[in-house]
Design a protein around this motif. Structure first.
Motif, PDB file in Angstrom:
ATOM      1  N   CYS A   1      47.531  41.642  40.155  1.00 60.57           N
ATOM      2  CA  CYS A   1      46.745  41.623  38.917  1.00 60.57           C
ATOM      3  C   CYS A   1      45.715  42.755  38.930  1.00 60.57           C
ATOM      4  CB  CYS A   1      46.036  40.278  38.770  1.00 60.57           C
ATOM      5  SG  CYS A   1      45.072  40.150  37.246  1.00 60.57           S
ATOM      6  N   ILE A   2      45.672  43.525  37.836  1.00 63.24           N
ATOM      7  CA  ILE A   2      44.720  44.639  37.735  1.00 63.24           C
ATOM      8  C   ILE A   2      43.647  44.363  36.676  1.00 63.24           C
ATOM      9  CG2 ILE A   2      46.333  46.383  38.592  1.00 63.24           C
ATOM     10  CD1 ILE A   2      46.812  47.201  35.663  1.00 63.24           C
ATOM     11  N   ALA A   3      43.572  43.130  36.211  1.00 62.13           N
ATOM     12  CA  ALA A   3      42.569  42.702  35.228  1.00 62.13           C
ATOM     13  C   ALA A   3      42.600  43.549  33.957  1.00 62.13           C
ATOM     14  CB  ALA A   3      41.176  42.685  35.834  1.00 62.13           C
ATOM     15  N   CYS A   4      43.794  43.864  33.485  1.00 62.72           N
ATOM     16  CA  CYS A   4      43.926  44.656  32.257  1.00 62.72           C
ATOM     17  C   CYS A   4      43.627  43.814  31.012  1.00 62.72           C
ATOM     18  CB  CYS A   4      45.320  45.253  32.150  1.00 62.72           C
ATOM     19  SG  CYS A   4      46.634  44.040  31.961  1.00 62.72           S
ATOM     20  N   ARG A   5      43.708  42.500  31.139  1.00 63.47           N
ATOM     21  CA  ARG A   5      43.414  41.537  30.086  1.00 63.47           C
ATOM     22  C   ARG A   5      44.421  41.530  28.940  1.00 63.47           C
ATOM     23  NH1 ARG A   5      38.906  39.283  31.811  1.00 63.47           N
ATOM     24  NH2 ARG A   5      37.255  40.488  32.751  1.00 63.47           N
TER      25      ARG A   5
ATOM     26  N   VAL B   1      41.614  32.806  30.935  1.00 60.96           N
ATOM     27  CA  VAL B   1      40.474  33.652  31.278  1.00 60.96           C
ATOM     28  C   VAL B   1      40.804  34.402  32.555  1.00 60.96           C
ATOM     29  CG1 VAL B   1      38.038  33.644  31.932  1.00 60.96           C
ATOM     30  CG2 VAL B   1      38.864  32.019  30.238  1.00 60.96           C
ATOM     31  N   ILE B   2      40.422  35.663  32.618  1.00 56.92           N
ATOM     32  CA  ILE B   2      40.600  36.447  33.840  1.00 56.92           C
ATOM     33  C   ILE B   2      39.395  36.222  34.737  1.00 56.92           C
ATOM     34  CG2 ILE B   2      40.831  38.769  34.810  1.00 56.92           C
ATOM     35  CD1 ILE B   2      43.261  37.910  33.220  1.00 56.92           C
ATOM     36  N   GLU B   3      39.659  35.806  35.937  1.00 55.01           N
ATOM     37  CA  GLU B   3      38.614  35.634  36.942  1.00 55.01           C
ATOM     38  C   GLU B   3      38.621  36.856  37.852  1.00 55.01           C
ATOM     39  OE1 GLU B   3      36.419  33.059  37.503  1.00 55.01           O
ATOM     40  OE2 GLU B   3      37.106  32.090  35.660  1.00 55.01           O
ATOM     41  N   GLU B   4      37.452  37.414  38.119  1.00 56.80           N
ATOM     42  CA  GLU B   4      37.344  38.569  39.002  1.00 56.80           C
ATOM     43  C   GLU B   4      36.354  38.276  40.118  1.00 56.80           C
ATOM     44  OE1 GLU B   4      37.444  42.565  37.081  1.00 56.80           O
ATOM     45  OE2 GLU B   4      37.091  41.365  35.270  1.00 56.80           O
ATOM     46  N   GLU B   5      36.757  38.575  41.316  1.00 50.90           N
ATOM     47  CA  GLU B   5      35.905  38.402  42.493  1.00 50.90           C
ATOM     48  C   GLU B   5      36.131  39.608  43.399  1.00 50.90           C
ATOM     49  OE1 GLU B   5      33.055  36.897  44.771  1.00 50.90           O
ATOM     50  OE2 GLU B   5      33.730  35.794  43.012  1.00 50.90           O
ATOM     51  N   GLY B   6      35.222  40.572  43.326  1.00 49.53           N
ATOM     52  CA  GLY B   6      35.396  41.799  44.102  1.00 49.53           C
ATOM     53  C   GLY B   6      36.648  42.526  43.660  1.00 49.53           C
TER      54      GLY B   6
ATOM     55  N   ALA C   1      44.524  35.467  36.462  1.00 53.69           N
ATOM     56  CA  ALA C   1      44.390  34.724  35.206  1.00 53.69           C
ATOM     57  C   ALA C   1      44.388  33.228  35.481  1.00 53.69           C
ATOM     58  CB  ALA C   1      45.540  35.081  34.275  1.00 53.69           C
ATOM     59  N   MET C   2      43.412  32.565  34.899  1.00 51.56           N
ATOM     60  CA  MET C   2      43.355  31.098  34.931  1.00 51.56           C
ATOM     61  C   MET C   2      43.913  30.629  33.596  1.00 51.56           C
ATOM     62  SD  MET C   2      41.905  30.372  37.828  1.00 51.56           S
ATOM     63  CE  MET C   2      41.417  28.681  37.614  1.00 51.56           C
TER      64      MET C   2
ATOM     65  N   MET D   1      52.043  43.531  32.688  1.00 44.53           N
ATOM     66  CA  MET D   1      52.774  44.757  33.018  1.00 44.53           C
ATOM     67  C   MET D   1      52.974  44.966  34.520  1.00 44.53           C
ATOM     68  SD  MET D   1      50.146  47.849  32.331  1.00 44.53           S
ATOM     69  CE  MET D   1      48.537  47.366  31.825  1.00 44.53           C
ATOM     70  N   THR D   2      52.225  44.281  35.353  1.00 43.57           N
ATOM     71  CA  THR D   2      52.376  44.455  36.802  1.00 43.57           C
ATOM     72  C   THR D   2      53.282  43.417  37.437  1.00 43.57           C
ATOM     73  OG1 THR D   2      50.461  43.071  37.313  1.00 43.57           O
ATOM     74  CG2 THR D   2      50.067  45.446  36.998  1.00 43.57           C
ATOM     75  N   GLY D   3      53.639  42.391  36.676  1.00 42.36           N
ATOM     76  CA  GLY D   3      54.460  41.320  37.227  1.00 42.36           C
ATOM     77  C   GLY D   3      53.661  40.331  38.052  1.00 42.36           C
ATOM     78  N   ALA D   4      52.338  40.340  37.891  1.00 45.69           N
ATOM     79  CA  ALA D   4      51.478  39.426  38.641  1.00 45.69           C
ATOM     80  C   ALA D   4      51.696  37.978  38.203  1.00 45.69           C
ATOM     81  CB  ALA D   4      50.017  39.815  38.479  1.00 45.69           C
TER      82      ALA D   4
END
Length: 80
Positions: free
Chosen positions: A11-15, A47-52, A57-58, A73-76
């Motif tokens: 996941c790259i947090a692209c949203r 919602v996208i959760e980010e930690e460092g 995605a939750m 797009m990343t297949g995450a």
């Protein structure tokens, strides 16, 4: 029960999943109308959760045909 699985390493947090989720649950199902013209504004059910450096995605995991899976797009995100 099938589940949506998220691999936080990809996941790259692209949203994009958030955007596609909001459009899928909007009245018009059109991206511009969903964000510019509809009231109340369409809301994503995840919602996208980010930690460092990690992000993931939750999801609500309610959709049978989840638009967020197609948007990743990343297949995450995938369904087991």
């Amino acid at each position: 029960m099938k589940r949506i699985i998220v691999n936080e390493e990809f996941c790259i947090a692209c949203r994009l999943c958030e955007i596609h989720c909001a459009v899928q649950h909007s009245q018009s199902k059109k991206i511009i109308k969903a964000f510019k013209e509809e009231a109340p504004r369409a809301m994503a059910r995840l919602v996208i959760e980010e930690e460092g450096p990690l992000s993931f995605a939750m999801q609500c995991r309610h959709c049978e045909e989840a638009a967020c899976l197609e948007a990743c797009m990343t297949g995450a995100m995938h369904r087991d």
